[in-house]
Design a protein around this motif. Sequence first.
Motif, mmCIF file in Angstrom:
data_model
loop_
_atom_site.group_PDB
_atom_site.id
_atom_site.type_symbol
_atom_site.label_atom_id
_atom_site.label_comp_id
_atom_site.label_asym_id
_atom_site.label_seq_id
_atom_site.Cartn_x
_atom_site.Cartn_y
_atom_site.Cartn_z
ATOM 1 N N ASP A 1 11.960 1.963 9.764
ATOM 2 C CA ASP A 1 12.632 3.070 10.469
ATOM 3 C C ASP A 1 12.859 4.233 9.373
ATOM 4 O OD1 ASP A 1 13.230 1.607 12.662
ATOM 5 O OD2 ASP A 1 15.274 0.973 11.924
ATOM 6 N N ALA A 2 12.673 3.939 8.093
ATOM 7 C CA ALA A 2 12.642 4.854 7.063
ATOM 8 C C ALA A 2 11.124 5.508 6.613
ATOM 9 C CB ALA A 2 13.200 4.332 5.545
ATOM 10 N N GLY A 3 10.330 5.119 7.516
ATOM 11 C CA GLY A 3 9.049 5.817 7.441
ATOM 12 C C GLY A 3 8.239 5.091 6.329
ATOM 13 N N THR A 4 8.697 3.941 5.600
ATOM 14 C CA THR A 4 8.006 3.287 4.517
ATOM 15 C C THR A 4 6.685 2.201 5.102
ATOM 16 O OG1 THR A 4 9.772 3.565 3.151
ATOM 17 C CG2 THR A 4 7.973 1.773 2.475
ATOM 18 N N ALA A 5 5.638 2.376 4.882
ATOM 19 C CA ALA A 5 4.669 1.468 5.241
ATOM 20 C C ALA A 5 4.341 0.223 4.375
ATOM 21 C CB ALA A 5 3.206 2.297 5.423
ATOM 22 N N THR A 6 4.343 -0.789 4.918
ATOM 23 C CA THR A 6 3.929 -2.008 4.115
ATOM 24 C C THR A 6 2.542 -2.401 4.853
ATOM 25 O OG1 THR A 6 6.120 -2.531 3.987
ATOM 26 C CG2 THR A 6 4.622 -4.368 3.587
ATOM 27 N N TYR A 7 1.533 -2.642 4.023
ATOM 28 C CA TYR A 7 0.053 -2.996 4.382
ATOM 29 C C TYR A 7 0.020 -4.575 4.423
ATOM 30 C CZ TYR A 7 0.038 1.970 3.752
ATOM 31 O OH TYR A 7 0.078 3.234 3.716
ATOM 32 N N LEU A 8 0.167 -5.212 5.545
ATOM 33 C CA LEU A 8 0.086 -6.613 5.490
ATOM 34 C C LEU A 8 -1.277 -7.168 4.896
ATOM 35 C CD1 LEU A 8 1.894 -7.710 8.698
ATOM 36 C CD2 LEU A 8 2.559 -7.595 6.271
#
Length: 233
Positions: free
Chosen positions: A61-68
Amino acid sequence: MHQTAFLIAFTIMSLGSLAIYATGDKSPPSRHHTLLHAAVPFIAATAYLAMAFGVGTLVNDAGTATYLARYADWSVTTPILLSTLVLTAFHERGRTGEVGGYLTSIITLDVLMIVTGLISALSETPLAKWVWYIWSCVAFVGVLYLLWVPLRAMAVERGVELGAAYKKNATFLMLIWFLYPIVFLIGPEGLKIITDTTSVWAIVVMDIVAKVIYAFYAAKNLDHALRVHAERA
């Protein structure tokens, strides 16, 4: 959003994998090191291709991307890199059970380091995030202990040249690995001191150094050590 960076990394990793295999020694006892080091950037290229297409990218929701795909890459490639150091330390020792024990221990700690880092990245509450981050660092300390205490001692026992090659390769790799938790700490998944773009490019550069440049550096050191070791034997 970061497709250019991911495609550049994909290209360099793909070409790096081919170059490592093409230039590497394919005769025993160096052959398995060549194969392992060539596999690492090929796996990384696959992960970067996935990231370029947005596969496995989670945005909170904060716009932080996590690249699995990044974490999937690390969970496979880092154990391979560690296994080359373990095999160097055990060169010509032939105690299969002991080799397997050290491989299992160091790979388990390494994978736990990656998985707990991912849990930290996905945690939404600050307490959970930093507890998992610290636990990931604890696992990293375990990896460092195994590399620099029992395994280093075994490598030195095999001879001056092999011991020197092991220490050079372990030092190079661990210096690069030390940067990853720092980038995580100051990056968007941590304290948000640097932007996602800066974090992505920093990790691309570190990945290239740790998986391509390191392969050539390690091969040079190990080939020289094995040649001298064989001549003395």
